[in-house]
Design a protein around this motif. Structure first.
Motif, PDB file in Angstrom:
ATOM      1  N   ASP A   1     -16.646   8.909   5.133  1.00  0.00           N
ATOM      2  CA  ASP A   1     -15.890   8.491   3.944  1.00  0.00           C
ATOM      3  C   ASP A   1     -14.821   7.517   4.441  1.00  0.00           C
ATOM      4  OD1 ASP A   1     -14.465   8.169   1.626  1.00  0.00           O
ATOM      5  OD2 ASP A   1     -14.138  10.307   1.253  1.00  0.00           O
ATOM      6  N   LEU A   2     -15.118   6.221   4.343  1.00  0.00           N
ATOM      7  CA  LEU A   2     -14.177   5.205   4.829  1.00  0.00           C
ATOM      8  C   LEU A   2     -13.158   4.906   3.722  1.00  0.00           C
ATOM      9  CD1 LEU A   2     -13.326   3.137   7.022  1.00  0.00           C
ATOM     10  CD2 LEU A   2     -14.741   1.486   5.805  1.00  0.00           C
ATOM     11  N   GLY A   3     -11.882   5.002   4.067  1.00  0.00           N
ATOM     12  CA  GLY A   3     -10.838   4.866   3.044  1.00  0.00           C
ATOM     13  C   GLY A   3     -10.790   6.146   2.225  1.00  0.00           C
ATOM     14  N   CYS A   4     -10.794   7.266   2.952  1.00  0.00           N
ATOM     15  CA  CYS A   4     -10.916   8.584   2.301  1.00  0.00           C
ATOM     16  C   CYS A   4      -9.667   8.972   1.528  1.00  0.00           C
ATOM     17  CB  CYS A   4     -11.230   9.655   3.346  1.00  0.00           C
ATOM     18  SG  CYS A   4      -9.922   9.813   4.597  1.00  0.00           S
ATOM     19  N   GLY A   5      -8.557   8.291   1.770  1.00  0.00           N
ATOM     20  CA  GLY A   5      -7.329   8.604   1.040  1.00  0.00           C
ATOM     21  C   GLY A   5      -6.900  10.037   1.259  1.00  0.00           C
TER      22      GLY A   5
ATOM     23  N   THR B   1     -15.237   4.658  -1.624  1.00  0.00           N
ATOM     24  CA  THR B   1     -15.125   4.974  -3.054  1.00  0.00           C
ATOM     25  C   THR B   1     -13.750   4.618  -3.614  1.00  0.00           C
ATOM     26  OG1 THR B   1     -14.325   7.254  -2.810  1.00  0.00           O
ATOM     27  CG2 THR B   1     -16.697   6.911  -2.622  1.00  0.00           C
ATOM     28  N   SER B   2     -13.694   4.487  -4.923  1.00  0.00           N
ATOM     29  CA  SER B   2     -12.483   4.028  -5.620  1.00  0.00           C
ATOM     30  C   SER B   2     -12.083   2.640  -5.130  1.00  0.00           C
ATOM     31  CB  SER B   2     -11.326   5.025  -5.486  1.00  0.00           C
ATOM     32  OG  SER B   2     -11.678   6.259  -6.056  1.00  0.00           O
TER      33      SER B   2
ATOM     34  N   SER C   1      -9.387   2.220  10.692  1.00  0.00           N
ATOM     35  CA  SER C   1     -10.372   1.621   9.779  1.00  0.00           C
ATOM     36  C   SER C   1     -11.699   1.525  10.532  1.00  0.00           C
ATOM     37  CB  SER C   1      -9.869   0.272   9.267  1.00  0.00           C
ATOM     38  OG  SER C   1     -10.786  -0.249   8.332  1.00  0.00           O
TER      39      SER C   1
ATOM     40  N   ASP D   1      -9.062   6.669   7.404  1.00  0.00           N
ATOM     41  CA  ASP D   1      -8.153   5.896   6.545  1.00  0.00           C
ATOM     42  C   ASP D   1      -6.984   5.409   7.393  1.00  0.00           C
ATOM     43  OD1 ASP D   1      -7.780   5.941   3.166  1.00  0.00           O
ATOM     44  OD2 ASP D   1      -6.067   5.272   4.373  1.00  0.00           O
TER      45      ASP D   1
ATOM     46  N   SER E   1      -1.483   9.466   3.633  1.00  0.00           N
ATOM     47  CA  SER E   1      -2.647   9.977   2.884  1.00  0.00           C
ATOM     48  C   SER E   1      -3.447  10.929   3.759  1.00  0.00           C
ATOM     49  CB  SER E   1      -3.564   8.822   2.452  1.00  0.00           C
ATOM     50  OG  SER E   1      -2.945   8.034   1.481  1.00  0.00           O
TER      51      SER E   1
ATOM     52  N   PHE F   1      -0.428   4.647  -0.889  1.00  0.00           N
ATOM     53  CA  PHE F   1      -1.171   5.439   0.093  1.00  0.00           C
ATOM     54  C   PHE F   1      -0.335   5.770   1.338  1.00  0.00           C
ATOM     55  CE2 PHE F   1      -3.968   1.939  -1.550  1.00  0.00           C
ATOM     56  CZ  PHE F   1      -4.445   2.660  -2.631  1.00  0.00           C
TER      57      PHE F   1
ATOM     58  N   TYR G   1      -0.810  10.749  -5.769  1.00  0.00           N
ATOM     59  CA  TYR G   1      -2.169  10.197  -5.841  1.00  0.00           C
ATOM     60  C   TYR G   1      -3.145  11.159  -6.533  1.00  0.00           C
ATOM     61  CZ  TYR G   1      -6.373   7.666  -4.750  1.00  0.00           C
ATOM     62  OH  TYR G   1      -7.564   6.977  -4.881  1.00  0.00           O
TER      63      TYR G   1
ATOM     64  N   PHE H   1     -10.284  -3.767  -0.862  1.00  0.00           N
ATOM     65  CA  PHE H   1      -9.079  -3.895  -0.034  1.00  0.00           C
ATOM     66  C   PHE H   1      -9.332  -4.819   1.165  1.00  0.00           C
ATOM     67  CE2 PHE H   1      -8.017  -0.314  -2.624  1.00  0.00           C
ATOM     68  CZ  PHE H   1      -6.632  -0.367  -2.758  1.00  0.00           C
TER      69      PHE H   1
ATOM     70  N   HIS I   1       0.824  -1.221   0.000  1.00  0.00           N
ATOM     71  CA  HIS I   1       0.000   0.000   0.000  1.00  0.00           C
ATOM     72  C   HIS I   1       0.858   1.271   0.000  1.00  0.00           C
ATOM     73  CE1 HIS I   1      -3.892  -2.083   1.642  1.00  0.00           C
ATOM     74  NE2 HIS I   1      -3.397  -2.669   0.578  1.00  0.00           N
TER      75      HIS I   1
ATOM     76  N   VAL J   1     -12.476   0.882  -2.366  1.00  0.00           N
ATOM     77  CA  VAL J   1     -11.972   0.593  -1.018  1.00  0.00           C
ATOM     78  C   VAL J   1     -12.482  -0.776  -0.547  1.00  0.00           C
ATOM     79  CG1 VAL J   1     -12.157   1.311   1.395  1.00  0.00           C
ATOM     80  CG2 VAL J   1     -11.725   3.023  -0.382  1.00  0.00           C
TER      81      VAL J   1
HETATM   82  C1  LIG Z   1      -7.871   3.588  -4.101  1.00  0.00           C
HETATM   83  S1  LIG Z   1      -7.715   4.448  -2.590  1.00  0.00           S
HETATM   84  C2  LIG Z   1      -9.246   5.359  -2.558  1.00  0.00           C
HETATM   85  C3  LIG Z   1      -9.135   6.650  -1.804  1.00  0.00           C
HETATM   86  C4  LIG Z   1     -10.374   7.551  -1.903  1.00  0.00           C
HETATM   87  N1  LIG Z   1     -11.565   6.865  -1.412  1.00  0.00           N
HETATM   88  C5  LIG Z   1     -10.590   8.028  -3.325  1.00  0.00           C
HETATM   89  O1  LIG Z   1     -11.696   7.912  -3.830  1.00  0.00           O
HETATM   90  O2  LIG Z   1      -9.645   8.557  -3.904  1.00  0.00           O
HETATM   91  C6  LIG Z   1      -8.017   3.176  -1.406  1.00  0.00           C
HETATM   92  C7  LIG Z   1      -7.931   3.669   0.027  1.00  0.00           C
HETATM   93  O3  LIG Z   1      -8.376   2.613   0.870  1.00  0.00           O
HETATM   94  C8  LIG Z   1      -7.600   2.686   2.033  1.00  0.00           C
HETATM   95  N2  LIG Z   1      -7.686   1.396   2.741  1.00  0.00           N
HETATM   96  C9  LIG Z   1      -6.964   0.274   2.536  1.00  0.00           C
HETATM   97  N3  LIG Z   1      -7.306  -0.657   3.432  1.00  0.00           N
HETATM   98  C10 LIG Z   1      -8.280  -0.126   4.208  1.00  0.00           C
HETATM   99  C11 LIG Z   1      -9.036  -0.594   5.322  1.00  0.00           C
HETATM  100  N4  LIG Z   1      -8.858  -1.820   5.822  1.00  0.00           N
HETATM  101  N5  LIG Z   1      -9.927   0.252   5.887  1.00  0.00           N
HETATM  102  C12 LIG Z   1     -10.120   1.490   5.390  1.00  0.00           C
HETATM  103  N6  LIG Z   1      -9.431   1.987   4.345  1.00  0.00           N
HETATM  104  C13 LIG Z   1      -8.530   1.188   3.767  1.00  0.00           C
HETATM  105  C14 LIG Z   1      -6.211   3.010   1.528  1.00  0.00           C
HETATM  106  O4  LIG Z   1      -5.361   3.471   2.555  1.00  0.00           O
HETATM  107  C15 LIG Z   1      -6.533   4.040   0.468  1.00  0.00           C
HETATM  108  O5  LIG Z   1      -6.510   5.345   0.967  1.00  0.00           O
END
Ligand SMILES: C[S@@+](CC[C@H](N)C(=O)[O-])C[C@H]1O[C@@H](n2cnc3c(N)ncnc32)[C@H](O)[C@@H]1O
Length: 244
Positions: free
Chosen positions: A42-46, A102-103, A87, A65, A70, A6, A15, A108, A3, A105
């Motif tokens: 926004d979970l996994g907000c990056g 989104t994107s 998380s 995130d 990130s 990120f 990114y 993952f 990862h 997540v």
């Molecule tokens: C492709 S990026 C998407 C970021 C953002 N949502 C966007 O639309 O640009 C995937 C994100 O998921 C996060 N991620 C990975 N594993 C995760 C987990 N177990 N829980 C939450 N977020 C996670 C990563 O750190 C990364 O920021």
């Protein structure tokens, strides 16, 4: 680095260059606007692209995130969002009217046990009637077959000068779990790599995991213009709710 895209301090600055605002973001904003919502997760907000845009539209947004680099970049861009490192384990109970991932997540969460636990946490974090909105790529589209050096290699100029070349490759495909590597070569000679494993789940698997976590599936689209499943966009765009 796993990862690294990120989590690595240098890679994370790429990114937003690689992933600017797109029709995906418009789709999520339009679905979010269909129902009243004050508090949005926004979970996994990056790096915060969508979280910041939602806050600008008047939602109270929490961006979560696990990738510190990130989140630090996101925090430097806006104080209008509550940024939390972690998380689903950090989510407060009954705090949100809508939760977005989104994107991709959702992909993952590689094992079904991991995804089931995350969905249970999200269910607890949502209020009655709260909605869970996310994308997950349709395995039938076999998107990973396009993640090869020939199709993905490109060179990009950096805003501050210099450039980098990047390309992707798939290193294994096992039972819907696709492992891939992204390579980066900077014009100053620095070479870095990011690896990840993404799980491609079928529609029936998504429905069954959502149902087991207490979600009712409202709709699943197959493309960003609200197309049916099987559209060449190759998506499952899922809108589920906790019920009342
Ligand atoms: C492709 S990026 C998407 C970021 C953002 N949502 C966007 O639309 O640009 C995937 C994100 O998921 C996060 N991620 C990975 N594993 C995760 C987990 N177990 N829980 C939450 N977020 C996670 C990563 O750190 C990364 O920021």
């Amino acid at each position: 680095m796993r990862h690294g895209e990120f989590r690595d301090d240098r890679l994370v600055t790429l990114y937003d260059v690689e992933f600017p605002w797109s029709r995906d973001d418009d789709f999520f904003l339009s679905v979010l606007a269909e129902e009243p919502a004050a508090d949005v997760l926004d979970l996994g907000c990056g790096t915060g692209r969508l979280a910041i845009a939602m806050a600008a539209r008047g939602y109270r947004v929490t961006g979560v995130d696990p990738a510190r680099a990130s989140l630090e970049l996101a925090r430097s861009k806006s104080g209008a969002v509550t940024w939390i490192e972690g998380s689903t384990e950090v989510l407060p109970a009954a705090a949100f009217d809508a939760a977005l991932m989104t994107s991709h997540v959702a992909q993952f969460f590689v094992t079904d046990d991991e995804f089931a636990a995350a969905l249970a946490d999200l269910r607890r974090a949502l209020r009655p009637g709260g909605r869970l909105i996310f994308d997950s790529r349709d395995p039938a589209d076999r998107r990973w077959e396009k993640w090869n050096p020939a199709d993905t290699r490109h060179t990009t100029a950096l805003p501050g000068g210099g450039s980098y070349e990047t390309w992707g490759e798939v290193t294994s495909v096992v039972d819907g779990a696709v492992s891939c590597a992204l390579h980066y070569v900077f014009s100053d000679g620095d070479v870095r790599m990011s690896t990840a494993t993404l799980r491609f789940r079928s529609e029936s698997s998504l429905r069954s995991l959502l149902g087991a976590a207490g979600f009712a599936v409202d709709r699943i689209y197959g493309g960003w213009n609200r197309d049916p499943i099987g559209h060449p966009d190759g998506e499952f765009l899922v809108i589920a709710s906790t019920g009342v």
